[in-house]
Motif scaffolding. Structure first.
Motif, PDB file in Angstrom:
ATOM      1  N   LYS A   1       0.830  -1.204   0.000  1.00 42.59           N
ATOM      2  CA  LYS A   1       0.000   0.000   0.000  1.00 42.59           C
ATOM      3  C   LYS A   1       0.864   1.253   0.000  1.00 42.59           C
ATOM      4  CE  LYS A   1      -4.575  -0.773   1.571  1.00 42.59           C
ATOM      5  NZ  LYS A   1      -5.113  -1.710   2.541  1.00 42.59           N
ATOM      6  N   VAL A   2       0.380   2.294  -0.636  1.00 34.09           N
ATOM      7  CA  VAL A   2       1.044   3.597  -0.571  1.00 34.09           C
ATOM      8  C   VAL A   2       0.011   4.588  -0.067  1.00 34.09           C
ATOM      9  CG1 VAL A   2       2.252   5.375  -1.847  1.00 34.09           C
ATOM     10  CG2 VAL A   2       2.507   3.002  -2.528  1.00 34.09           C
ATOM     11  N   LEU A   3       0.276   5.168   1.113  1.00 36.47           N
ATOM     12  CA  LEU A   3      -0.704   6.063   1.727  1.00 36.47           C
ATOM     13  C   LEU A   3      -0.035   7.398   2.045  1.00 36.47           C
ATOM     14  CD1 LEU A   3      -1.869   3.502   4.375  1.00 36.47           C
ATOM     15  CD2 LEU A   3      -3.193   4.129   2.371  1.00 36.47           C
ATOM     16  N   LEU A   4      -0.882   8.343   2.401  1.00 40.16           N
ATOM     17  CA  LEU A   4      -0.347   9.632   2.830  1.00 40.16           C
ATOM     18  C   LEU A   4      -0.557   9.757   4.331  1.00 40.16           C
ATOM     19  CD1 LEU A   4       0.866  12.340   1.919  1.00 40.16           C
ATOM     20  CD2 LEU A   4      -1.463  13.225   1.870  1.00 40.16           C
ATOM     21  N   GLU A   5       0.511  10.091   5.055  1.00 40.35           N
ATOM     22  CA  GLU A   5       0.348  10.272   6.490  1.00 40.35           C
ATOM     23  C   GLU A   5       1.218  11.432   6.937  1.00 40.35           C
ATOM     24  OE1 GLU A   5      -0.099   6.622   8.866  1.00 40.35           O
ATOM     25  OE2 GLU A   5       1.211   7.648  10.267  1.00 40.35           O
TER      26      GLU A   5
END
Ligand code: ATP
Ligand code: MG
Lengths: 242, 465, 256
Positions: free
Chosen positions: B69-73
């Motif tokens: 997964k590639v998420l923004l945090e």
């Protein structure tokens, strides 16, 4: 009991049936005669719901079939057997499979029982050793008789015959006539026969109906028809005799 | 071959097809019979530009896992890696994003550290990352550097004209050197603190800025207070004691001081924050849908309506509450035909069951493209399978319920297709093994809204304002 | 003006009506699908006809398609030293497009036309009427098994065609053009996704629906004796092929 009430049918502005009325008695043989192209086959197809009339009603044993949906119509049709003018055998199946077809579809029988019925019916119509032939390998008359065997395979309550004896030799014609009478007597079914053959008409019919210009112009026992005053009937009978 | 039965021929044919499909699937490796699911680790990158899900993770050029997964945090890219379970990562492993081929496909590169370091637990985090400079940003930086240099040289030329200039230049350089040295030393010693301080400062100053602007305008109670002379004095005193307290805390004196300087406390606090964070994220995927569908039943010419509320706490799970308006179908049909004097009249009597309101309450769970539902279907128990196709735009469902009545169970097959957002069309076959003649083909349509959509739509209507 | 509208309008009305009738046939086929009796044997017979008997033709087409593709792309890629991409290009084109489309076209020619001709003959010789008189619904007995068989068999034929095409490409690429076999295969595995194959198979199933539906529709709406049968056959092949290409575009747009 088949009641045909005021049906009309046109194909592309050609009026084939015109306010036609006819009652067909149950348990009797009714023969319909008339000119070639006069609409006899069309009338027969109306009775089994293959063609829907433009107006009027057809009532089979109390059920109006003119507006039934396919599902209910199929229920009604289970009472019927029909021989088409050109036999309409399934040409992807052997003669035996053709006769077995209605049995396989509607009866739960073992293969042996079905084979027995098929052989019986084919014997009745005078066909032997054709069970494994394809329809295309038969003569026109043989095809017609195979179609006849298929039509009576289920011993239906109503059987429609479109010219069962046309194209047969005189001997075969007589034996088919006898078969029709005998089967009717045995099963007490309602038979509707279209015929061009005035001789056999008068031998097999309990009632004769004459179709002319889209209407039934005369109905009666063979004797009544023979002594009819209707000019067209007289001419028709005479013409056919010659 | 020719004396084989038809079934056998078709069977052989289909089996060959399936074998080929299976073989190709395995070779392409993405379905495979890979029971080993591996474990997940997290890593934060400043930029994950061009990094796609499911690209490979490599150590020394050998694939050891995939990006799951590639998420923004917090303004950073949180990348979750799924690592094969036979590959152990050490705490000091370094992660970076590599570029492959002329098309510049991105993948994740790991470099193992010393074998002495402890292992990373599943779910743990890779701390050390290097942002690989890609060609683009390198060019950008270079361009900027060149520009700066040119401005610099120009101003130098201006200042440095003449002897005086030279002398002052020397002294400047000298002092600069001294400053730089001290600075260097300080920075090296306090590197980490400095970064924190700067971050804090900037945050703090922003807040102060906001507050002080209010205060200046005399807004709020503090504003009023400060604009009076003696409050300022009091405030000064307070600040002094505050300073004293913080100093104490820093030295680890007093209970708060002890608490804050205790490693354990900090860790507990951190994990608490993380779990709160997780919870908030779950809240984000929490959705409620309102849905209406009508199905036109061909055999009975009736419309069956469904109004439902779908509560979806997670992507792969939802609860369904539904009210069904069932026309009930035709109970019995009788045709009475009477013939009097050749005139035939047919009476067509249809006894209809009354409309019935039924309820459904179901729980649904989804595994990849297959969904399972169970619970109450039209006021009886049942279960259902849903199969999702074409990115969820097409759903095929098979429902089975009403097992306990004397007649056959109620089976329903339907296909929902959503060509546009909110709107879908449906078609299928209801109660198709009915022995009461209730089976019917149907087509219909439906409309659904996300909770937020409803609010937006309603607030756009003039009378709602 | 009115004459023009009539002139332009009649084919349009005809077209819309035709679409409507085909859709109605599809709907009633679906509705008959779930009603007893279930004639599994009839479906199997059609599966044999559509699937098993088409396999040779499909394999030959697939193999040569793959081989030609390898040959053509090799010369293109060699210009910038990308010979290693031949394998993946062949595999991708086969699985996504050429496998499903060529299979569907071959089956249209072989099976769709036969469906139109067979049902057309049955129509004009009253065999379909005869079925009706025996309380057997022709849609259920004739149309539905053909459509089911085509929908099920086209994906199987397509996967065979994909495979044979790739093997053909391998043969040309590795044995004749001397591309390294390891790289040839590695690039295929690298670039082709399972999804490419599956989407190709979904396409194939859809094409199966189109060609059987059109074949059956043209068959059962045949009028006018032997000549009518000929016309129905031709029209079914032309219409199916055109629809296959058109729907291929839209399916590709939706899927990839
Ligand atoms: N499906 C149809 N479409 C158009 N016209 C038809 C159709 N069926 C029959 N007709 C027309 O209806 C008329 C009556 O046909 P029908 O087959 O009933 O004649 P028939 O009385 O059975 O003649 P024959 O004794 O030669 O069999 C004919 O003129 C025929 O052209
Ligand atoms: Mg006739």
């Amino acid at each position: 009991m088949i009641e045909i009430i005021k049906i009309s049918k046109s194909f592309n502005s050609q009026k084939v049936l015109d306010d036609l009325d006819l009652n067909i008695d149950p348990g009797k043989i009714t023969v319909i005669i008339g000119q070639s192209g006069g609409g006899k086959s069309v009338l027969l197809k109306h009775i089994i719901g293959l063609i829907r009339p433009d107006s009027g009603q057809i009532i089979i044993d109390g059920i109006d079939i003119t507006n039934l949906n396919d599902k209910k119509l199929n229920e009604v049709r289970k009472k019927f057997g029909m021989l088409f003018q050109d036999a309409a055998l399934f040409d992807s199946m052997t003669v035996g499979e053709n006769v077995a077809f209605p049995l396989n579809e509607h009866k739960r029988l073992s293969r042996k029982e079905i084979n027995k019925i098929v052989d019986d019916k084919l014997n009745l119509v005078g066909l032997e050793n054709v069970t494994h032939k394809m329809p295309s390998e038969l003569s026109g008359g043989m095809r017609k008789r195979a179609g006849l065997a298929r039509a009576i395979a289920l011993d239906p309550k109503i059987v429609l015959f479109d010219e069962p004896t046309t194209g047969l030799d005189p001997i075969m014609r007589e034996s088919i006539d006898k078969l029709i009478v005998a089967t009717q007597e045995r099963t007490k079914a309602t038979f509707v026969v279209i015929s061009h053959d005035i001789e056999s008409t008068f031998t097999i019919a309990h009632k004769v109906a004459m179709l002319y210009q889209g209407k039934i112009v005369a109905v009666g026992t063979p004797d009544e028809i023979r002594s009819s005053n209707n000019s067209f009937v007289r001419r028709f009978i005479k013409d056919l005799r010659d | 071959m020719s004396n084989l039965s038809i079934e056998a021929k078709v069977g052989v044919f289909v089996v060959i097809g399936i074998i080929i499909l299976g073989y190709m699937s395995m070779r392409l490796g993405k379905l495979g019979f890979k029971m080993d699911k591996g474990y997940e680790v997290k890593v934060y990158f400043d930029s994950a530009s061009g990094l796609e899900e499911d690209v490979s993770v490599e150590i020394a050029g050998v694939e050891v896992g995939r990006v799951s997964k590639v998420l923004l945090e917090d303004g950073k890219a949180l990348v979750i890696l799924r690592i094969d379970s036979n590959v152990k990562l050490r705490k000091d492993v370094k992660a970076s994003i590599g570029t492959r081929g002329i098309l510049g496909d991105k993948y994740v590169v790991l470099v193992q550290g010393s074998s002495a370091a402890p292992l990373i637990e599943p779910g743990g985090r890779i701390v050390s990352t290097t942002t690989a400079t890609d060609l683009d940003s390198l060019m950008n930086v270079l361009g900027e550097v060149a520009k700066n240099i040119s401005t610099l040289t120009r101003s130098f030329a201006n200042v440095m004209g003449g002897e005086k200039g030279e002398a002052s230049l020397r002294s400047i350089v000298d002092s600069m050197q001294a400053v730089a040295e001290t600075l260097n030393r300080t920075v090296q010693e306090n590197n980490e603190e400095l970064v924190k301080i700067i971050a804090n400062l900037s945050e703090f100053s922003a807040t102060i800025n906001e507050i002080s602007s209010k205060i200046n305008k005399g807004e709020g109670s503090i504003g009023k207070l400060i604009n009076e002379e003696d409050t300022v004095e009091k405030l000064n005193g307070t600040l002094a004691s505050l300073k004293e307290i913080t100093e104490k805390i820093n030295r680890g004196e007093g209970s708060i001081g002890k608490l804050l300087n205790d490693e354990e406390t900090v860790e507990t606090l951190n994990s608490t924050l993380t779990s709160i964070n997780d919870y908030m994220q779950k809240q984000e995927s929490f959705r409620t849908y309102l849905d209406y569908r009508g199905e036109y039943l061909f055999d009975s010419n009736d419309v069956k309506s469904y109004l439902s509320l779908r509560i979806q706490p997670r992507e792969d799970k939802y609860y369904l509450l539904q009210v069904v308006d069932d026309p009930g179908g035709v109970e019995s049909v009788t045709d009475i035909t009477t013939t009097t004097n050749g005139v035939t009249t047919t009476e067509h009597i249809e006894k209809k069951e009354k409309n019935e309101i039924k309820f459904s309450a179901q729980i649904a769970k989804r595994y990849y493209d297959l969904g399972l539902r169970g619970g109450i279907f039209e006021s009886t128990g049942g279960f259902a399978f849903d199969y999702y196709l074409l990115k969820d735009r097409l759903t095929l469902s098979m429902e089975a319920f009403d097992f306990d009545s004397d007649s056959n169970a109620h089976l329903k097959f339907k296909a929902d297709f959503t060509p546009f957002k909110h709107l879908y069309i449906t078609s299928g076959f209801d109660d198709f093994i009915s022995d009461e003649g209730n089976e019917s083909f149907f087509i219909g349509a439906g409309i659904n809204f996300l909770d937020e959509d409803i609010t937006t739509i309603l607030s756009d209507l003039p009378f709602y304002k | 003006m009115i004459r023009f509208l009539e002139f332009a309008g009649r084919p349009l009305v005809f077209f819309v009506e035709e679409c409507g009738r085909i859709m109605l046939l599809l709907l009633s086929t679906i509705s008959w699908m779930f009603r007893p009796p279930f004639r599994i044997r009839v479906i199997f017979k059609q599966m044999e006809f559509v699937g098993v008997n088409s396999v040779i033709v499909v394999m030959i087409t697939g193999a040569f398609t793959g081989m030609v593709l390898a040959l053509q792309t090799y010369h293109g890629f060699r210009m910038f030293g990308g010979e290693s991409l031949v394998g993946s290009t062949v595999a991708l084109s086969m699985t996504r497009e050429l496998g499903p489309v060529f299979t569907a076209l071959m089956v249209t020619g072989r099976v769709g036309s036969a469906m139109a001709a067979e049902l057309g003959t049955m129509k004009v010789t009253e065999q379909i009427d005869a079925l009706n008189t025996m309380s057997v619904n022709p849609i259920q007995y004739l149309v539905m098994p053909r459509i089911i068989a085509a929908i099920l068999m086209l994906p199987v034929l397509t996967i065979i065609s994909d495979f044979v095409g790739i093997v053909g490409g391998y043969f040309v690429g590795v044995n004749l053009l001397k591309i390294n076999s390891g790289i040839f295969i590695a690039k295929i595995i690298d670039i082709v996704d399972l999804e490419d194959i599956f989407n190709g198979l979904i396409k194939a199933a859809f094409f199966g629906l189109i060609l059987s539906l059109i074949g059956c529709y043209k068959g059962i709406s045949t009028i006018g004796g032997a000549e009518g049968v000929g016309r129905a056959t031709t029209q079914s092949v032309v219409l199916s092929s055109v629809l296959i290409f058109i729907s291929d575009y839209f399916l590709t747009a939706v899927m990839f």
